[in-house]
Enzyme design. Structure first.
Site, mmCIF file in Angstrom:
data_model
loop_
_atom_site.group_PDB
_atom_site.id
_atom_site.type_symbol
_atom_site.label_atom_id
_atom_site.label_comp_id
_atom_site.label_asym_id
_atom_site.label_seq_id
_atom_site.Cartn_x
_atom_site.Cartn_y
_atom_site.Cartn_z
ATOM 1 N N ARG A 182 55.056 29.417 31.198
ATOM 2 C CA ARG A 182 55.101 30.149 32.636
ATOM 3 C C ARG A 182 55.655 29.514 33.825
ATOM 4 O O ARG A 182 54.820 28.320 34.061
ATOM 5 C CB ARG A 182 53.606 30.906 32.842
ATOM 6 N N ARG A 206 43.099 34.698 48.977
ATOM 7 C CA ARG A 206 44.295 35.137 49.723
ATOM 8 C C ARG A 206 43.985 36.035 50.576
ATOM 9 O O ARG A 206 43.864 37.174 50.225
ATOM 10 C CB ARG A 206 45.551 35.092 49.001
ATOM 11 N N ASN A 245 50.296 27.444 30.443
ATOM 12 C CA ASN A 245 50.337 27.920 31.642
ATOM 13 C C ASN A 245 49.638 26.640 32.578
ATOM 14 O O ASN A 245 48.483 26.579 32.360
ATOM 15 C CB ASN A 245 49.579 29.239 31.895
ATOM 16 N N GLY A 255 41.999 41.378 35.714
ATOM 17 C CA GLY A 255 40.473 41.546 35.577
ATOM 18 C C GLY A 255 39.817 42.439 36.185
ATOM 19 O O GLY A 255 38.962 43.305 35.524
ATOM 20 N N GLU A 303 41.167 46.092 34.878
ATOM 21 C CA GLU A 303 40.666 46.327 33.468
ATOM 22 C C GLU A 303 39.240 46.644 33.153
ATOM 23 O O GLU A 303 38.697 47.412 32.316
ATOM 24 C CB GLU A 303 41.015 45.328 32.501
ATOM 25 N N GLU A 352 50.092 38.334 29.190
ATOM 26 C CA GLU A 352 51.310 37.682 29.651
ATOM 27 C C GLU A 352 51.616 36.490 28.625
ATOM 28 O O GLU A 352 53.094 36.123 28.317
ATOM 29 C CB GLU A 352 50.933 36.950 30.971
ATOM 30 N N ARG A 406 32.872 41.169 41.181
ATOM 31 C CA ARG A 406 31.538 41.464 40.434
ATOM 32 C C ARG A 406 30.440 41.267 41.419
ATOM 33 O O ARG A 406 29.726 42.052 41.577
ATOM 34 C CB ARG A 406 31.341 40.798 39.189
ATOM 35 N N HIS A 426 53.658 38.077 39.395
ATOM 36 C CA HIS A 426 53.210 38.779 38.228
ATOM 37 C C HIS A 426 54.201 39.429 37.626
ATOM 38 O O HIS A 426 53.591 40.439 36.761
ATOM 39 C CB HIS A 426 52.067 39.576 38.870
ATOM 40 N N HIS A 428 47.903 45.305 39.421
ATOM 41 C CA HIS A 428 47.679 44.130 38.686
ATOM 42 C C HIS A 428 46.686 43.457 39.659
ATOM 43 O O HIS A 428 46.655 42.817 40.492
ATOM 44 C CB HIS A 428 48.815 42.984 38.331
ATOM 45 N N LEU A 429 45.463 43.792 39.488
ATOM 46 C CA LEU A 429 44.106 43.688 40.066
ATOM 47 C C LEU A 429 43.236 42.270 39.437
ATOM 48 O O LEU A 429 42.542 42.609 38.762
ATOM 49 C CB LEU A 429 43.150 44.769 40.557
ATOM 50 N N ASN A 456 42.223 37.861 40.157
ATOM 51 C CA ASN A 456 41.826 37.008 41.284
ATOM 52 C C ASN A 456 42.907 37.044 42.210
ATOM 53 O O ASN A 456 42.706 37.184 43.370
ATOM 54 C CB ASN A 456 41.555 35.693 40.652
HETATM 55 P P1 ADP Z 1 43.226 35.673 37.321
HETATM 56 O O1 ADP Z 1 44.127 36.070 38.823
HETATM 57 O O2 ADP Z 1 42.617 34.450 37.836
HETATM 58 O O3 ADP Z 1 44.121 35.556 35.905
HETATM 59 P P2 ADP Z 1 41.604 37.878 36.486
HETATM 60 O O4 ADP Z 1 42.737 38.989 35.958
HETATM 61 O O5 ADP Z 1 40.971 37.214 35.377
HETATM 62 O O6 ADP Z 1 41.958 36.787 37.403
HETATM 63 O O7 ADP Z 1 40.487 38.490 37.243
HETATM 64 C C1 ADP Z 1 39.420 37.862 38.083
HETATM 65 C C2 ADP Z 1 38.684 38.733 38.477
HETATM 66 O O8 ADP Z 1 38.350 40.034 38.163
HETATM 67 C C3 ADP Z 1 37.539 38.627 39.425
HETATM 68 O O9 ADP Z 1 37.407 39.029 40.681
HETATM 69 C C4 ADP Z 1 36.269 38.984 38.695
HETATM 70 O O10 ADP Z 1 35.178 39.409 39.506
HETATM 71 C C5 ADP Z 1 36.887 40.453 38.404
HETATM 72 N N1 ADP Z 1 36.241 41.125 37.074
HETATM 73 C C6 ADP Z 1 36.226 40.640 35.961
HETATM 74 N N2 ADP Z 1 35.280 41.327 35.287
HETATM 75 C C7 ADP Z 1 34.703 42.374 36.250
HETATM 76 C C8 ADP Z 1 33.884 43.360 36.118
HETATM 77 N N3 ADP Z 1 33.595 43.775 34.901
HETATM 78 N N4 ADP Z 1 33.885 44.112 37.196
HETATM 79 C C9 ADP Z 1 34.340 43.756 38.421
HETATM 80 N N5 ADP Z 1 35.101 42.903 38.385
HETATM 81 C C10 ADP Z 1 35.588 41.975 37.390
#
Ligand code: ADP
Length: 400
Positions: free
Chosen positions: A93, A241, A9, A328, A331, A379, A285, A181, A208-209, A211
């Site tokens: 990807r 964004r 990727n 992120g 989950e 993915e 976070r 996504h 899909h939440l 970054n």
């Molecule tokens: P990307 O789109 O870069 O793949 P990810 O799926 O890794 O992103 O998600 C990153 C996001 O998930 C960040 O905003 C991070 O703060 C959030 N995140 C990860 N762990 C936690 C948590 N325990 N509580 C709240 N947010 C979290």
């Protein structure tokens, strides 16, 4: 000796990779990692499937690796770690497959040429996604390479879901909603029957939440609508964004604030979303843990927009049978899931706070009209599966 499949990727400043080994019918993660800072201070880190570090290096600042240096380093690293295995294929990807690539495809120089023509549709991602392919084709022409597209899963959307209300001279140039996504949504759709066979063929909204954040309406395992559109900046507010925006705002920025295209791009892609609204951080976070009112407002806006989009996607589906959280935030953040489920109580959705606190996988109460699931996305595994399937069809002489 097992066959190994490498998943790549490649982004503008980093290359993430995962290596899977074939064990009978299954694919097991062997190691994975990333090369970061390709154009400033380059760093490499790789871990095995148990999370132990198997490779780490930092280069001198001012002597960046670039994409070609990174691919060469990765090839050497893999050669060292694959002595007992055979690298059989590489899966990539690729953010954009346009309207022609609705499924994974074995890459040829001609297909890479077609994909390069899509660069104007995804200028921030597509050129970087394609760069390792050209490099590997030049140095390892015998190695089969497969492209898996973030747009492909959305090709099943009906024409009205893909259309913008613009004149055909414009839409005819490919200006339409594509959705992204898709590899994450396809993975979730593929494993949902293992979690809840009764809803897998029904009407599901997947959130899909991460970054980057988006939502997808899935019916019978197929995408019928999504929040991302022509580019991955539309829909939900994200880390940096802005998400959906009245197009008139862009005219205002250009006319009144005299911003040029690149300045507008920087604002919409890198300075907005959670970061822009909070003025503090793009990391959910950090915002949840902050007492700053602007941080709280950024979180409130994120949850509000998710709730609004949920209503819209439910309307597109004509009802809702299940909700799935992934990526992120989806989950790992129990408070965000709780706020979203509270905003969706009108759908008859009742959260189980204890199950939510431990991350499910089912986080709704037994009496909830709609089950709510937390399902980790993968993915990379989906790309590896597609790559292996295409490899098998090459080996058996079928056209992939
Ligand atoms: P990307 O789109 O870069 O793949 P990810 O799926 O890794 O992103 O998600 C990153 C996001 O998930 C960040 O905003 C991070 O703060 C959030 N995140 C990860 N762990 C936690 C948590 N325990 N509580 C709240 N947010 C979290």
């Amino acid at each position: 000796m097992s066959n190994a499949i490498l998943v790549v990727n490649a982004g503008s400043s980093s290359i993430k990779f995962s290596l899977f080994l074939e064990h009978g019918e299954s694919l097991e993660l062997f190691l994975g990692g990333q090369l970061e800072g390709l154009y400033n201070t380059s760093r490499f880190k790789a871990k095995d499937a148990a999370g132990a570090i198997v490779g780490e290096k930092q280069w001198v600042p001012g002597q960046p690796l670039g994409h070609d240096g990174a691919i060469a380093y990765l090839a050497d690293f893999l050669r060292e770690h694959l002595v007992e295995h055979h690298l059989a294929a590489v899966g990539h990807r690729i953010v954009h497959g346009g309207i022609d690539y609705a499924a994974p495809v074995r890459l040829t120089a001609e297909i890479v040429g077609h994909l390069e023509q899509l660069i104007p549709l995804a200028p921030l991602h597509q050129p970087h996604n394609l760069m390792p392919i050209r490099l590997l084709m030049a140095n390892h022409p015998e190695l089969p390479q497969v492209a898996c597209f973030d747009t492909a899963f959305h090709c099943t959307q009906p024409a009205v879901a893909q259309a913008f209300a613009l004149p055909s001279e414009i839409t005819g140039r490919g200006v339409r909603r594509y959705g992204f996504h898709g590899l994450s949504y396809e993975y979730i759709a593929s494993v949902l029957p293992e979690y809840d066979s009764s809803v897998a063929q029904g009407r599901v909204v997947v959130l899909h939440l991460g970054n980057g954040a988006s939502m997808c309406a899935v019916q019978g395992g197929k995408s019928i609508a999504s929040t991302m559109a022509f580019t991955a900046v539309d829909g939900l507010p994200m880390g940096t964004r802005c998400g959906s925006l009245d197009p008139g705002v862009i005219l205002y920025l250009m006319d009144e604030l005299k911003m040029d295209t690149r300045e507008v791009e920087k604002l919409l892609y890198r300075q907005s979303g959670l970061l822009g609204v909070s003025g503090l951080s793009s990391d959910m976070r950090a915002l949840i843990n902050s007492a700053d009112p602007k941080a709280k407002f950024a979180v409130e806006l994120f949850v509000y927009r998710v709730g609004r989009e949920l209503g819209s996607l439910t309307a597109a589906l004509g009802g809702l049978d299940a909700l799935v959280f992934t990526a992120g935030i989806g989950e790992h953040s129990a408070p965000i899931r709780e706020s979203i489920c509270q905003a969706a109580a009108w759908l008859g959705l009742a959260l189980d706070p204890v199950a939510n606190a431990i991350g499910g996988p089912c986080i709704s109460k037994a009496e909830s009209r709609i089950p709510v699931w937390v399902i980790p996305t993968n993915e990379e595994l989906l790309i590896a599966r597609h790559t292996r399937r295409i490899l098998k069809s090459i080996e058996s002489g079928e056209s992939p």
